[in-house]
Scaffold this motif. Structure first.
Motif, PDB file in Angstrom:
ATOM      1  N   ASN A  16     -35.433  48.185 -63.364  1.00 23.11           N
ATOM      2  CA  ASN A  16     -36.743  47.732 -63.812  1.00 23.11           C
ATOM      3  C   ASN A  16     -37.604  48.927 -64.199  1.00 23.11           C
ATOM      4  OD1 ASN A  16     -37.312  44.794 -63.724  1.00 23.11           O
ATOM      5  ND2 ASN A  16     -36.543  44.982 -61.615  1.00 23.11           N
ATOM      6  N   LYS A  17     -38.348  48.766 -65.266  1.00 23.42           N
ATOM      7  CA  LYS A  17     -39.354  49.747 -65.701  1.00 23.42           C
ATOM      8  C   LYS A  17     -38.868  51.200 -65.648  1.00 23.42           C
ATOM      9  CE  LYS A  17     -43.293  46.835 -64.475  1.00 23.42           C
ATOM     10  NZ  LYS A  17     -44.591  46.749 -63.763  1.00 23.42           N
ATOM     11  N   PRO A  18     -37.871  51.608 -66.387  1.00 22.38           N
ATOM     12  CA  PRO A  18     -37.215  50.849 -67.461  1.00 22.38           C
ATOM     13  C   PRO A  18     -35.990  50.090 -66.964  1.00 22.38           C
ATOM     14  CG  PRO A  18     -36.478  53.109 -67.528  1.00 22.38           C
ATOM     15  CD  PRO A  18     -37.483  53.036 -66.406  1.00 22.38           C
ATOM     16  N   MET A  19     -35.512  49.184 -67.806  1.00 22.71           N
ATOM     17  CA  MET A  19     -34.251  48.499 -67.564  1.00 22.71           C
ATOM     18  C   MET A  19     -33.140  49.195 -68.345  1.00 22.71           C
ATOM     19  SD  MET A  19     -35.261  44.468 -67.802  1.00 22.71           S
ATOM     20  CE  MET A  19     -33.576  43.952 -67.390  1.00 22.71           C
ATOM     21  N   SER A  20     -31.945  49.133 -67.800  1.00 25.57           N
ATOM     22  CA  SER A  20     -30.771  49.667 -68.494  1.00 25.57           C
ATOM     23  C   SER A  20     -29.910  48.509 -68.980  1.00 25.57           C
ATOM     24  CB  SER A  20     -29.947  50.558 -67.558  1.00 25.57           C
ATOM     25  OG  SER A  20     -30.666  51.727 -67.229  1.00 25.57           O
ATOM     26  N   PHE A  21     -29.551  48.554 -70.252  1.00 24.73           N
ATOM     27  CA  PHE A  21     -28.721  47.515 -70.860  1.00 24.73           C
ATOM     28  C   PHE A  21     -27.412  48.117 -71.353  1.00 24.73           C
ATOM     29  CE2 PHE A  21     -32.712  45.338 -70.963  1.00 24.73           C
ATOM     30  CZ  PHE A  21     -32.431  43.980 -71.060  1.00 24.73           C
ATOM     31  N   VAL A  22     -26.361  47.317 -71.300  1.00 26.24           N
ATOM     32  CA  VAL A  22     -25.112  47.656 -71.982  1.00 26.24           C
ATOM     33  C   VAL A  22     -24.912  46.619 -73.077  1.00 26.24           C
ATOM     34  CG1 VAL A  22     -22.605  47.880 -71.809  1.00 26.24           C
ATOM     35  CG2 VAL A  22     -24.072  48.759 -69.970  1.00 26.24           C
ATOM     36  N   TRP A  23     -24.734  47.108 -74.303  1.00 26.62           N
ATOM     37  CA  TRP A  23     -24.527  46.248 -75.469  1.00 26.62           C
ATOM     38  C   TRP A  23     -23.117  46.440 -76.012  1.00 26.62           C
ATOM     39  CZ3 TRP A  23     -28.474  43.058 -75.910  1.00 26.62           C
ATOM     40  CH2 TRP A  23     -29.756  43.480 -75.540  1.00 26.62           C
ATOM     41  N   ARG A  24     -22.547  45.366 -76.526  1.00 26.75           N
ATOM     42  CA  ARG A  24     -21.245  45.445 -77.186  1.00 26.75           C
ATOM     43  C   ARG A  24     -21.451  45.321 -78.696  1.00 26.75           C
ATOM     44  NH1 ARG A  24     -16.223  44.796 -75.340  1.00 26.75           N
ATOM     45  NH2 ARG A  24     -16.997  43.824 -73.419  1.00 26.75           N
ATOM     46  N   LEU A  25     -21.112  46.380 -79.405  1.00 25.54           N
ATOM     47  CA  LEU A  25     -21.251  46.374 -80.858  1.00 25.54           C
ATOM     48  C   LEU A  25     -20.231  45.437 -81.493  1.00 25.54           C
ATOM     49  CD1 LEU A  25     -21.625  50.220 -81.327  1.00 25.54           C
ATOM     50  CD2 LEU A  25     -23.410  48.540 -81.812  1.00 25.54           C
ATOM     51  N   ARG A  26     -20.636  44.733 -82.527  1.00 24.48           N
ATOM     52  CA  ARG A  26     -19.708  43.848 -83.230  1.00 24.48           C
ATOM     53  C   ARG A  26     -18.786  44.623 -84.163  1.00 24.48           C
ATOM     54  NH1 ARG A  26     -23.413  38.447 -84.540  1.00 24.48           N
ATOM     55  NH2 ARG A  26     -24.056  38.101 -82.353  1.00 24.48           N
ATOM     56  N   GLU A  27     -19.233  45.802 -84.574  1.00 17.06           N
ATOM     57  CA  GLU A  27     -18.403  46.703 -85.377  1.00 17.06           C
ATOM     58  C   GLU A  27     -18.223  47.999 -84.603  1.00 17.06           C
ATOM     59  OE1 GLU A  27     -17.069  45.923 -88.284  1.00 17.06           O
ATOM     60  OE2 GLU A  27     -18.105  43.992 -88.514  1.00 17.06           O
ATOM     61  N   GLU A  28     -17.015  48.530 -84.598  1.00 20.52           N
ATOM     62  CA  GLU A  28     -16.786  49.784 -83.886  1.00 20.52           C
ATOM     63  C   GLU A  28     -17.663  50.896 -84.444  1.00 20.52           C
ATOM     64  OE1 GLU A  28     -12.802  51.121 -83.566  1.00 20.52           O
ATOM     65  OE2 GLU A  28     -12.126  49.393 -82.388  1.00 20.52           O
ATOM     66  N   MET A  29     -18.174  51.700 -83.551  1.00 18.31           N
ATOM     67  CA  MET A  29     -18.963  52.851 -83.954  1.00 18.31           C
ATOM     68  C   MET A  29     -18.073  53.845 -84.704  1.00 18.31           C
ATOM     69  SD  MET A  29     -21.243  55.217 -81.368  1.00 18.31           S
ATOM     70  CE  MET A  29     -21.554  53.745 -80.403  1.00 18.31           C
ATOM     71  N   PRO A  30     -18.580  54.505 -85.745  1.00 18.30           N
ATOM     72  CA  PRO A  30     -17.772  55.526 -86.424  1.00 18.30           C
ATOM     73  C   PRO A  30     -17.304  56.584 -85.431  1.00 18.30           C
ATOM     74  CG  PRO A  30     -19.774  55.058 -87.669  1.00 18.30           C
ATOM     75  CD  PRO A  30     -19.904  54.344 -86.355  1.00 18.30           C
ATOM     76  N   ALA A  31     -16.067  57.026 -85.587  1.00 19.57           N
ATOM     77  CA  ALA A  31     -15.484  57.985 -84.637  1.00 19.57           C
ATOM     78  C   ALA A  31     -16.343  59.236 -84.500  1.00 19.57           C
ATOM     79  CB  ALA A  31     -14.074  58.355 -85.087  1.00 19.57           C
ATOM     80  N   LYS A  32     -16.903  59.693 -85.614  1.00 16.31           N
ATOM     81  CA  LYS A  32     -17.737  60.896 -85.583  1.00 16.31           C
ATOM     82  C   LYS A  32     -18.951  60.696 -84.687  1.00 16.31           C
ATOM     83  CE  LYS A  32     -20.191  64.066 -88.679  1.00 16.31           C
ATOM     84  NZ  LYS A  32     -20.571  64.339 -90.086  1.00 16.31           N
ATOM     85  N   MET A  33     -19.507  59.490 -84.701  1.00 17.32           N
ATOM     86  CA  MET A  33     -20.687  59.230 -83.882  1.00 17.32           C
ATOM     87  C   MET A  33     -20.310  59.032 -82.419  1.00 17.32           C
ATOM     88  SD  MET A  33     -23.990  56.880 -84.451  1.00 17.32           S
ATOM     89  CE  MET A  33     -24.807  58.337 -85.104  1.00 17.32           C
ATOM     90  N   VAL A  34     -19.153  58.444 -82.153  1.00 14.31           N
ATOM     91  CA  VAL A  34     -18.713  58.280 -80.761  1.00 14.31           C
ATOM     92  C   VAL A  34     -18.659  59.641 -80.076  1.00 14.31           C
ATOM     93  CG1 VAL A  34     -16.838  57.553 -79.245  1.00 14.31           C
ATOM     94  CG2 VAL A  34     -17.400  56.185 -81.255  1.00 14.31           C
TER      95      VAL A  34
END
Length: 326
Positions: free
Chosen positions: A303-321
């Motif tokens: 809480n304040k802040p909250m931590s979220f885990v999101w699942r991307l629908r498209e894989e992140m580019p390898a360079k950005m990973v």
């Protein structure tokens, strides 16, 4: 031989290279030939946000072309936001619009034109004494040399794309392509938030578009104390090519309407959209964001802040990973 990156920051050295280019290489003196021969990037050629230079202006300064009487310094300063455009659809439209006089006939094309307008203008048309987006665009393109230079940049970028982008699946007009780079101004224009009537002040890293039922997050991975206050130094990073850890603003707790909208976005038909960059500044320019597309809720805690885990629908580019992973 002098370090070319140092040379790129030295206007006089660049002009000397321009003056001897054809004699040295036997090639026509074009933007593409010049940067490729010298192993430079466009970022290096244009010299960062303090460079205030452009290729045709330097050709004239070198005595290789006639003086340019219509130099538009205010627009030259905005060129960094053009150098990063790497969406095939947007580049193709802009080339056809500028070079062939193609009209913006579809909703996507009209929105792309608004994105182009806000790449160069910092306020809605009326506030600048303009009658429309179109008039503002034509003002940018009114100088023949500058117009030709924009086409050269767009053609160079199009010819040097080394990744596959993908159209988004939004059920509304928003001509952003997944894994392409955009400035905040361009994103806000793409969603129609900045338009012919308004360009509201935006300083937050998040925005909810109620009509589109879409939350967008602007995420800078490597934050510095001088650019971000202690309350905004969030823990944002990639867990892998699909999962992304993100922290909310410090005022968000689990029972707020915002948190509940995030958690239950699939049941309510809301969309979560991520834009990510590594640093706030790179190459002497403000960095654009990579559009990672939509993401789905996986888990949350705190809480304040909250931590979220999101699942991307498209894989992140390898360079950005590689740069986003902690």
């Amino acid at each position: 031989m002098r370090n070319l990156k140092q040379m790129s920051r030295n206007r006089r050295a660049l002009i000397q290279k321009l003056q001897t280019f054809q004699q040295d290489t036997g090639l026509p003196l074009t933007l593409a030939h010049f940067v490729e021969h010298h192993g430079m990037t466009l970022y290096e050629l244009y010299g960062g946000r303090t460079g205030k230079r452009y290729f045709r202006g330097m050709l004239a300064e070198a005595g290789l072309t006639a003086p340019i009487e219509c130099e538009q310094e205010e627009y030259i300063r905005r060129l960094p936001s053009v150098l990063t455009i790497n969406s095939r659809s947007w580049l193709t439209f802009l080339i056809d619009f500028i070079e062939k006089g193609q009209d913006a006939t579809t909703a996507d094309e009209r929105r792309m034109l608004t994105m182009f307008y806000y790449t160069f203008h910092r306020a809605a048309p009326e506030k600048l004494g303009l009658s429309s987006i179109e008039e503002g665009v034509q003002r940018v393109l009114s100088c023949e040399a500058f117009r030709a230079e924009l086409v050269d940049i767009f053609q160079y970028n199009l010819a040097h794309l080394r990744f596959v982008d993908k159209s988004n699946s939004f059920p509304y007009t928003c001509p952003l392509d997944i894994h392409c780079m955009y400035s905040i101004d361009q994103v806000l224009a793409a969603f129609g938030y900045w338009n012919a009537e308004q360009s509201p002040t935006f300083r937050e890293g998040v925005k909810y578009f109620a009509d589109e039922q879409t939350d967008i997050f602007f995420i800078t991975l490597n934050k510095s104390d001088k650019d971000f206050s202690p309350s905004t130094l969030y823990e944002d990073y990639a867990i892998n090519e699909r999962l992304f850890h993100w922290q909310t603003q410090s005022r968000v707790s689990e029972h707020t309407a915002t948190a509940q909208r995030y958690i239950h976005h699939r049941e309510t038909g809301n969309r979560i959209v991520l834009f990510v960059r590594e640093y706030k500044d790179e190459h002497g320019y403000t960095s654009p964001f990579v559009f990672l597309g939509e993401a789905d809720y996986v888990s949350s805690e705190g809480n304040k802040p909250m931590s979220f885990v999101w699942r991307l629908r498209e894989e992140m580019p390898a360079k950005m990973v590689a740069v986003a992973n902690k």
